[in-house]
Design an enzyme around this catalytic site. Structure first.
Site, PDB file in Angstrom:
ATOM      1  N   LYS A  66       0.867  -1.294  -0.073  1.00 50.00           N
ATOM      2  CA  LYS A  66      -0.112  -0.072   0.038  1.00 50.00           C
ATOM      3  C   LYS A  66       0.938   1.210   0.098  1.00 50.00           C
ATOM      4  O   LYS A  66       1.912   1.242   0.744  1.00 50.00           O
ATOM      5  CB  LYS A  66      -0.654   0.010   1.138  1.00 50.00           C
ATOM      6  CG  LYS A  66      -2.028   1.227   1.319  1.00 50.00           C
ATOM      7  CD  LYS A  66      -2.926   0.783   0.593  1.00 50.00           C
ATOM      8  CE  LYS A  66      -4.000   1.795   0.337  1.00 50.00           C
ATOM      9  NZ  LYS A  66      -3.903   2.936  -0.736  1.00 50.00           N
ATOM     10  N   LYS A 102       5.328   2.421  -2.633  1.00 51.75           N
ATOM     11  CA  LYS A 102       5.305   3.739  -3.087  1.00 51.75           C
ATOM     12  C   LYS A 102       5.880   4.026  -4.611  1.00 51.75           C
ATOM     13  O   LYS A 102       6.370   3.082  -5.189  1.00 51.75           O
ATOM     14  CB  LYS A 102       6.477   4.724  -2.361  1.00 51.75           C
ATOM     15  CG  LYS A 102       5.954   6.171  -2.116  1.00 51.75           C
ATOM     16  CD  LYS A 102       4.825   6.114  -1.052  1.00 51.75           C
ATOM     17  CE  LYS A 102       4.541   7.994  -0.755  1.00 51.75           C
ATOM     18  NZ  LYS A 102       3.491   7.886   0.228  1.00 51.75           N
ATOM     19  N   THR A 185      -5.940  12.312   6.799  1.00 53.14           N
ATOM     20  CA  THR A 185      -4.617  12.649   7.296  1.00 53.14           C
ATOM     21  C   THR A 185      -4.542  13.914   8.121  1.00 53.14           C
ATOM     22  O   THR A 185      -3.945  13.658   9.324  1.00 53.14           O
ATOM     23  CB  THR A 185      -3.706  12.959   6.236  1.00 53.14           C
ATOM     24  OG1 THR A 185      -3.625  11.911   5.177  1.00 53.14           O
ATOM     25  CG2 THR A 185      -2.115  12.882   6.788  1.00 53.14           C
ATOM     26  N   SER A 344      -7.877   4.933   3.941  1.00 54.85           N
ATOM     27  CA  SER A 344      -7.691   4.302   2.732  1.00 54.85           C
ATOM     28  C   SER A 344      -8.041   2.694   3.055  1.00 54.85           C
ATOM     29  O   SER A 344      -8.763   2.281   2.101  1.00 54.85           O
ATOM     30  CB  SER A 344      -6.267   4.361   2.339  1.00 54.85           C
ATOM     31  OG  SER A 344      -5.944   5.657   1.464  1.00 54.85           O
TER      32      SER A 344
END
Length: 411
Positions: A66, A102, A185, A344
């Site tokens: 992820k 990433k 976030t 997420s």
């Protein structure tokens, strides 16, 4: 020290505290897979342009990998490797069933038209579609990308694999995105800050905050902190910085920034040098922009009592040591900014279930996860007599190491 060297150093310190087997330690550090692709697209003027795209899949011991995809001209393999590794430890600290990855494309998104960005995104997806997937690797937005970018990835991926909303998170709500994801976030930063301050008998109300960065994370953090009674006295972004010792009007600043593409020129405070923002007098400093901004050159001048790392890797190890000696408490990025990946995860769960949660449930679940993660980190701090950064790293690394061994690493 670059991001990869700093991240690897923190990992090795955690591995030492955990007394990990040297072979297991090496295995955990090496990425599962590194992908590098050429993305050539026709520009609007008919010329061809080529860009290099990356995807680093670091670890999948605890679940699908992820991590976000960023579009930025400074994207390079070292940065992507560091951020992928950080995602592995971050998802483990949050205790969600993911590994770490990433990605990014070396480009300047502001210089590309919407149609050029769409073509670039679709070509990138074509090059990596067989290496990502609902139970393999789930991308998300990052710097320079947004929900529209995820919609393009979803559409392009679905051409090869059938409609698959769970293949990316951070999507538009109309395509299966989660309510509350945009603020996640920043809201996670609020919940983590509340948990840290509560340890010291304090709350958000009455505390003076300085925030570096006014993008998605910084702007939401500023709004939510203000709503909780905190006083945001200074903020910066790429266009400038503004200060008001009586507290900035964040709602007006959000409007001004949207209308003027930045906070420069806001008349609700005094313009200050953005380079001096980190050393402003305050209770809580929130770096919410790029990495490496707190270093040995400015650490001695920082006056905040607490630093909440809303950005990825904002503090160099040398600065860590200086700030620790000064008694500054740092809430590390792999805990402080994990609200985004946590929601997420909620989005992914909703997509798989085909059932949408209301925003109240999303926010309540996020508070539960953030508060529990902070408590787990504190427990590791007590067990290993270490600071919050090493508490978070030992927690994350230990969970990944346990999963790796349980799955048969020694077989």
């Amino acid at each position: 020290m670059n991001a990869l060297a700093a991240t690897s150093r923190n990992f090795k310190q955690a591995a030492k505290l955990l007394a990990l087997d040297s072979k297991l330690e090496k295995s955990l550090l090496i990425p599962f897979r590194e992908i590098k692709v050429e993305c050539t697209i026709p520009k609007d003027d008919g010329t061809l342009a080529s860009y290099v795209g990356f995807r680093v899949q670091h670890d999948n011991a605890r679940g699908p990998m992820k991590g976000g995809i960023r579009y930025h001209h400074e994207v390079d393999p070292d940065e992507v490797n560091a951020l992928a590794q950080l995602m592995t430890w971050k998802t483990a600290v949050a205790n969600i069933p993911y590994g770490g990855a990433k990605g990014g494309i070396g480009c300047s998104p502001g210089e590309l038209s919407i149609s050029e960005l769409e073509r670039l995104t679709r070509v990138f997806t074509q090059k990596i579609h067989d290496l990502i997937g609902i139970h393999t690797d789930v991308p998300a937005p990052d710097m320079g990308t947004n929900s529209q970018t995820m919609a393009w990835i979803l559409d392009e991926y679905s051409k090869f694999h059938g409609y698959s909303p769970a293949v990316v998170t951070g999507k538009p709500v109309d395509l299966g995105g989660s309510l509350g994801r945009d603020a996640a976030t920043g809201r996670g930063v609020l919940f983590a800050t509340e948990a840290l301050l509560a340890e010291h008998g304090k709350g958000i109300a009455g505390q003076r905050f300085v925030i570096q960065g006014f993008g998605n994370v910084g702007s939401w953090a500023a709004q939510l902190i203000t709503e909780a009674g905190g006083k945001v006295i200074a903020i910066s972004d790429v266009t400038g910085a503004v200060k008001n010792v009586n507290g900035l009007d964040i709602a007006q600043l959000v409007k001004h920034s949207a209308q003027n593409r930045g906070i420069k020129g806001f008349n609700g405070g005094d313009a200050i040098d953005p380079n001096s923002l980190l050393t402003e007098e305050c209770d809580v400093l929130v770096p919410a922009a790029l990495g490496g901004v707190i270093n040995r050159d400015n650490a001695n001048d920082i006056k905040a009592k607490y630093i909440i790392e809303a950005a990825n890797h904002p503090t160099d190890p040398e600065a860590d040591e200086i700030l620790s000696k000064k008694g500054v408490l740092i809430l590390p990025d792999i805990l402080a900014n994990s609200g985004g990946v946590t929601v997420s995860y909620f989005e992914w769960v909703q997509n798989i279930q085909g059932f949408m949660w209301d925003e109240e449930k999303v926010n309540a679940e996020l508070r539960t996860y953030m508060t529990r993660a902070f408590a787990d980190v504190k427990q590791m701090c007590r067990s290993h007599n270490c600071d919050l950064r090493m508490g978070a790293f030992t927690l994350g690394v230990n969970r990944v190491a346990r999963a790796t061994v349980l799955r048969g690493w020694e077989a």
